[in-house]
Write an enzyme that holds these catalytic residues in place. Structure first.
Site, PDB file in Angstrom:
ATOM      1  N   LYS A 118       0.813  -1.216   0.000  1.00 47.79           N
ATOM      2  CA  LYS A 118       0.000   0.000   0.000  1.00 47.79           C
ATOM      3  C   LYS A 118       0.848   1.269   0.000  1.00 47.79           C
ATOM      4  CE  LYS A 118      -2.191  -1.099   3.845  1.00 47.79           C
ATOM      5  NZ  LYS A 118      -1.670  -2.467   4.061  1.00 47.79           N
ATOM      6  N   ASN A 170      -3.186   6.292   5.888  1.00 43.56           N
ATOM      7  CA  ASN A 170      -2.444   5.349   6.722  1.00 43.56           C
ATOM      8  C   ASN A 170      -0.934   5.504   6.552  1.00 43.56           C
ATOM      9  OD1 ASN A 170      -2.676   3.056   8.572  1.00 43.56           O
ATOM     10  ND2 ASN A 170      -1.783   1.839   6.924  1.00 43.56           N
ATOM     11  N   HIS A 226      -4.134  -9.670  10.087  1.00 37.35           N
ATOM     12  CA  HIS A 226      -4.990  -8.969  11.062  1.00 37.35           C
ATOM     13  C   HIS A 226      -6.292  -9.732  11.341  1.00 37.35           C
ATOM     14  CE1 HIS A 226      -2.253  -5.651  10.710  1.00 37.35           C
ATOM     15  NE2 HIS A 226      -2.538  -5.467   9.441  1.00 37.35           N
TER      16      HIS A 226
END
Length: 400
Positions: free
Chosen positions: A52, A75, A122
């Site tokens: 990302k 982020n 996650h």
């Protein structure tokens, strides 16, 4: 209204009480989206298990090369709230979004968005792979121009199919192979566009050379193609894609070459904090002494070891959950020599590098791609990578 930090799990009692009481829960991304002004810059959004940050930085570099006022936000470290409420006016924003942030951003509607890949990560936060994928898929909701997906990862294309987008929004794939119509891909070392061209059934636009991508590892070329797809969706010319990729310098600890010692390359990919990232890193080299281990975050390692075993000269294991990797190696690569370092002190990385040097032969790569988080031994993955680089430089200086 409750505005939550993105790390808070959705199963917290506070959120259950809010739902019962009809009180909305937003994250920082949702708050920023709602606080945008009437002439706010459109968002080009990126998510995925891995890549990302690199992709968003590449995208921002391409947009800047096109002369646009932009920033890499979300982020990535620059707060979206700062971006939308600050005095600086942007033409377009390159936005990195985590699955946590997307979970708490129900009304986000991007200009165009990409899901780079999907792999288990996650799951302790999301509860299941299905919930994790669904939160990633939220990035496509309401897209107006393009939903960019990974042609090599069917799960990303499935998320596009399930998304409710504006009429006329297109599905745009990227591939490391020859692209079909409505795709970006690679032909004889050239990144090409068969999506944002006239008569895409027959025509292709050259964007850049593979050599323009730094570093030119396969997964990083995929990142570049995704960034190019989002930039082209916004109308950026081909020349800006090339210029932006050439100008891009990756952050530290992402397949960063540290040094060559006795004919052995030492590479720091401390950012490979899960199995999917480690698999991509291991695939970039032919003969590897692998330094791995840390906090597994609920991951398993059998698939990673099975795919990577033919490339492994040896493995050096560190960290709290190293036994999980050791057992996977014993099951699927029993011929690979393994050094199990039962240490979590500050000198453990130095010992790991010394053991890796003992296993390595000229032409090999000693690769720190831990496939695990760092917090059992280090403050973060940056500190872990710094410790590796320091230990490698000690090897070189000792030889000198």
């Amino acid at each position: 209204l409750i505005v939550t930090a993105p790390g808070w799990k959705p199963d917290k009692p506070l959120f259950a009480a809010a739902e019962r009481a009809g009180v909305p829960v937003w994250g920082d991304v949702e708050l920023a989206w709602r606080l945008r002004g009437p002439d706010a810059a459109p968002w080009l959004a990126v998510t995925g298990t891995n890549g990302k940050t690199t992709t968003v930085q590449m995208l921002a570099s391409i947009l800047k090369a096109a002369g646009l006022r932009t920033a890499a936000v979300g982020n990535i470290g620059v707060s979206l709230l700062d971006a939308v409420l600050g005095e600086e006016r942007y033409d377009v924003l390159a936005v990195e979004l985590s699955s946590y942030q997307l979970h708490w951003a129900p009304s986000l509607r991007a200009h165009s968005a990409a899901v780079l890949n999907l792999a288990p990560d996650h799951l302790d936060w999301h509860g299941s792979m299905e919930a994790y994928a669904a939160d990633k898929g939220r990035i496509y909701e309401g897209n107006s121009v393009a939903c960019v997906y990974n042609a090599a990862d069917k799960a990303t294309e499935d998320l596009v199919r399930e998304a409710d987008v504006e009429e006329g929004c297109r599905a745009i794939g990227f591939t490391l192979g020859t692209p079909g119509p409505s795709q970006l891909g690679v032909v004889e070392g050239i990144l090409v566009d068969r999506a944002f061209v006239e008569n895409r059934q027959k025509n292709a636009q050259e964007l850049a050379e593979v050599a323009d991508v730094n570093p030119p590892a396969p997964h990083n070329i995929a990142n570049a193609l995704a960034a190019a797809a989002l930039a082209r969706a916004y109308g950026v010319p081909a020349k800006a894609v090339r210029d932006g990729l050439r100008a891009f310098t990756p952050d530290a600890h992402r397949i960063a070459h540290v040094a060559d010692v006795d004919g052995v390359a030492y590479v720091d990919d401390s950012k490979a904090t899960n199995t999917h990232a480690a698999e991509a890193s291991l695939a970039a080299y032919e003969s590897i002494v692998w330094i791995a281990g840390g906090l597994a975050k609920g991951a398993t390692f059998d698939e990673l070891v099975t795919k990577s075993a033919p490339r492994l000269r040896g493995a050096v294991l560190i960290g709290a959950d190293r036994a999980l990797i050791r057992e996977a190696l014993a099951r699927h690569a029993p011929e690979v020599p393994v050094v199990d370092l039962d240490r979590t002190d500050t000198g453990a990385m130095r010992a790991a590098v010394q053991e890796a040097r003992r296993l390595a032969q000229a032409g090999d790569t000693v690769l720190l791609a831990p496939a695990c988080a760092s917090m059992d031994m280090f403050a973060n993955y940056n500190k872990r990578g710094d410790a590796f680089a320091d230990a490698v430089r000690e090897l070189g200086s000792a030889d000198g």
